[in-house]
Design an enzyme around this catalytic site. Sequence first.
Site, mmCIF file in Angstrom:
data_model
loop_
_atom_site.group_PDB
_atom_site.id
_atom_site.type_symbol
_atom_site.label_atom_id
_atom_site.label_comp_id
_atom_site.label_asym_id
_atom_site.label_seq_id
_atom_site.Cartn_x
_atom_site.Cartn_y
_atom_site.Cartn_z
ATOM 1 N N LYS A 335 19.431 20.980 36.644
ATOM 2 C CA LYS A 335 18.958 21.243 35.053
ATOM 3 C C LYS A 335 17.398 20.528 35.228
ATOM 4 O O LYS A 335 17.136 19.624 36.170
ATOM 5 C CB LYS A 335 19.691 19.991 34.420
ATOM 6 C CG LYS A 335 19.258 19.935 32.715
ATOM 7 C CD LYS A 335 20.196 19.095 32.079
ATOM 8 C CE LYS A 335 20.114 19.055 30.649
ATOM 9 N NZ LYS A 335 21.195 18.152 29.942
ATOM 10 N N SER A 409 23.243 20.698 26.157
ATOM 11 C CA SER A 409 21.760 20.870 26.577
ATOM 12 C C SER A 409 21.948 21.670 27.730
ATOM 13 O O SER A 409 20.973 22.184 28.135
ATOM 14 C CB SER A 409 21.006 19.820 26.158
ATOM 15 O OG SER A 409 21.316 18.851 27.103
ATOM 16 N N SER A 433 26.053 16.651 26.334
ATOM 17 C CA SER A 433 25.452 17.837 27.021
ATOM 18 C C SER A 433 25.965 18.604 28.388
ATOM 19 O O SER A 433 25.631 19.563 28.778
ATOM 20 C CB SER A 433 24.009 17.477 27.185
ATOM 21 O OG SER A 433 23.388 17.468 26.001
#
Length: 730
Positions: A335, A409, A433
């Site tokens: 990420k 996310s 997330s």
Amino acid sequence: MANNSSNGTMLSFDAKPYAFSFPLEHTALVIIDMQRDFLLTKGFGEIQGGNLEAVQASIAPTKKLLEACRGAGMTVFHTREGHKPDLSDCPSSKLIRQEAAPGNTQHKLVIGDKGELGRLLTRGEYGHDIIDELKPIPGEVVIDKPGKGSFWNTTILHQLKARAITHLIVSGVTTECCFATTIREANDRGFECCGIEEATSGYNDACFKKSTLDMIHWSQGLFGYIGSLQPLLDALSPLLSKGPVPSSTPPQTPPIFDGDLTIPALQRAYKRGLSPVTVVEAIYEKIEAYKEIDPAVWIHLQPREAALNAARQLASTYPDRNALPPLFGVPFSVKDSIDIAGLSTTTACPPLAHVPSTSAPVYDKVIAAGALFIGKANLDQLATGLVGCRSPYGIPHSVYHKDYISGGSSSGSTVSVGANLVSFSLATDTAGSGRVPAGFNGIVGYKPTRGTISFRGITPACLSLDCIALSTKTVSDARTLWQILEGHDSLDPYAKPEMAFERHINSIGPQSRTFKFGIPPPGALAICSPPARRMFNETISKLQSIGGVLTPIDWSPFQKAGQLLYDGTFVSERLASLPDDFLEKNRSALHPVTAQLMDAVVARKSSAVDAYRDLQAQALYTRQAEKVFAYSASGVDVVVVPTTPTHWRVDEVLADPIKKNSILGEFTHCGNVLDLCGVAVPAGMYPVKELSGKEGDEGVLPFSVTFLGGSRLDAGVLEVARRFEEGVKV
Ligand code: TIU
């Protein structure tokens, strides 16, 4: 004797007081203290006095035992007795009692003194290490213990539980001392133990060994079992072909890559000679093709040549295919809020982009374990959002359907795994997330207990609640990564103490086959879409069919903690990690929804009093939730929730971005507020038309459930999740 049960392969062999039966996948070989200090002349053991030859006689049988267990694919633990160089972990009794004995002439040297093999029983010294014949290979666990038993002041119980081990085969030296103490300690913690007669020995072989072994199996197995080597070797022999291939005969034609990116499949293929270069080539083809389907997955993709070079480098670093590190050649994404030295970390927020000079410890750890970095994945800006629609780098969609959101996310992370472009992704989870987008892409999203994996080197969303999340194909891959990543980081201010109080395990009988679970009440589940509600009911039946006992719980702390996250002052913390003038200076460069959210936080004008009230409420709800998972007749092992109440289309989120986002967090928001661990697991699929109500809608969407557990109860939660995953497959 072998048979297959719900617990995997069951094996059994003759032992005292009766046959020892063990589930192969849940059994570890534990080899106690086969160190030079105990087995070679001039070591610590010889000073203790007695028959060194008797002890040495256990080496050859132990080697046979180790090779058979390795060949059968069993988990292997080695222990080493010894102390830190400053002896701060050595009690004075252990240090000087023998030396202080009246008339002592034998114990002239004590622990820490310099002998011919180095300082006696001191970590880092030559004599402290395991003898060459039994040297551990990558993937085997070495436990350094300051005591005679293996459980005092070590992480062995945690590490055994982390691997879902319930049964131990025990060997090593010395029978009357560390071997016996370890078996007794393990027995108290619920393990089924069997010592192997030929593979243990002591300095007082003549009478202590027999007495010690008799004392273990006496009274119908008061402390455990004692078996002989040959019957165990016979029981393991049918499995040996599954073990490593001899390194001297590499296959002539390298195996082809079948596309299976799960960690055990890759480990098996690499062992048989598959080249990591082949895997990299195959996945870059897939990545290129997937760009046509979804161009918004990556923020940075490693150049193909760089990834190929890394693969070649790995292959030359590890020429022995029987001794590969656990993530050898396993491709992964990261990420883009997690630092990698020399690459920009954007957090999907260009004004915050920076090029770090060091990498986050999580990245370094998987690289050290042999994993192959492929690229940095898209995310909701500032890791704020559960939708995947808040990034200047585009809106990824669910791997199941182009009209439906990927979730966030950790959007790019979960799509890269769901689309089979990488094996796993390193992501984060503050309010859900890691769990929500895992659910929307049909993969596993595991959020370990906060503070057990380092969160350094990561752009915070809400630092006191942020947590690493692992996006994987299976629960067992999540567990493997967790074992590699877990560890106290003294530089992470939110790191939890290294050792937790660990509960006992249930290794046999009805208690080992059952678990208690709670669910939200019907009122809380009313927020779910019709297919989510239907599939959650099916999940409950499935859990009951695999031994789950539905148990009433107090849902209120979960619900209140969830509300606290966005309705309270915790959102203000999202601004706390940014410069004071950040919003003022960068509003126009922010994603409009992020800017709107941040403005709303400022407009609330929350006071310090408000923040303290929320902290006090958090402490109260956390205590109430602890009771739900309490270690008592009323406590449950897991609370099971739908990962999300529904699955939105991209256009639905764009039309109503904040409300739609907040609904998705209904069952995830409480996770970090209450210091829980949680794992989202695929739980089947439903037709799109069941959600949309439009007959003409084609396709299916994934349903996901999340198993929530108390702080640091990860091992038990993962085991229930694994059993569920297995149950869903059949
Ligand atoms: N003294 C003795 O017999 N043993 C030890 O001190 N350690 C172990 O048994 N490993």
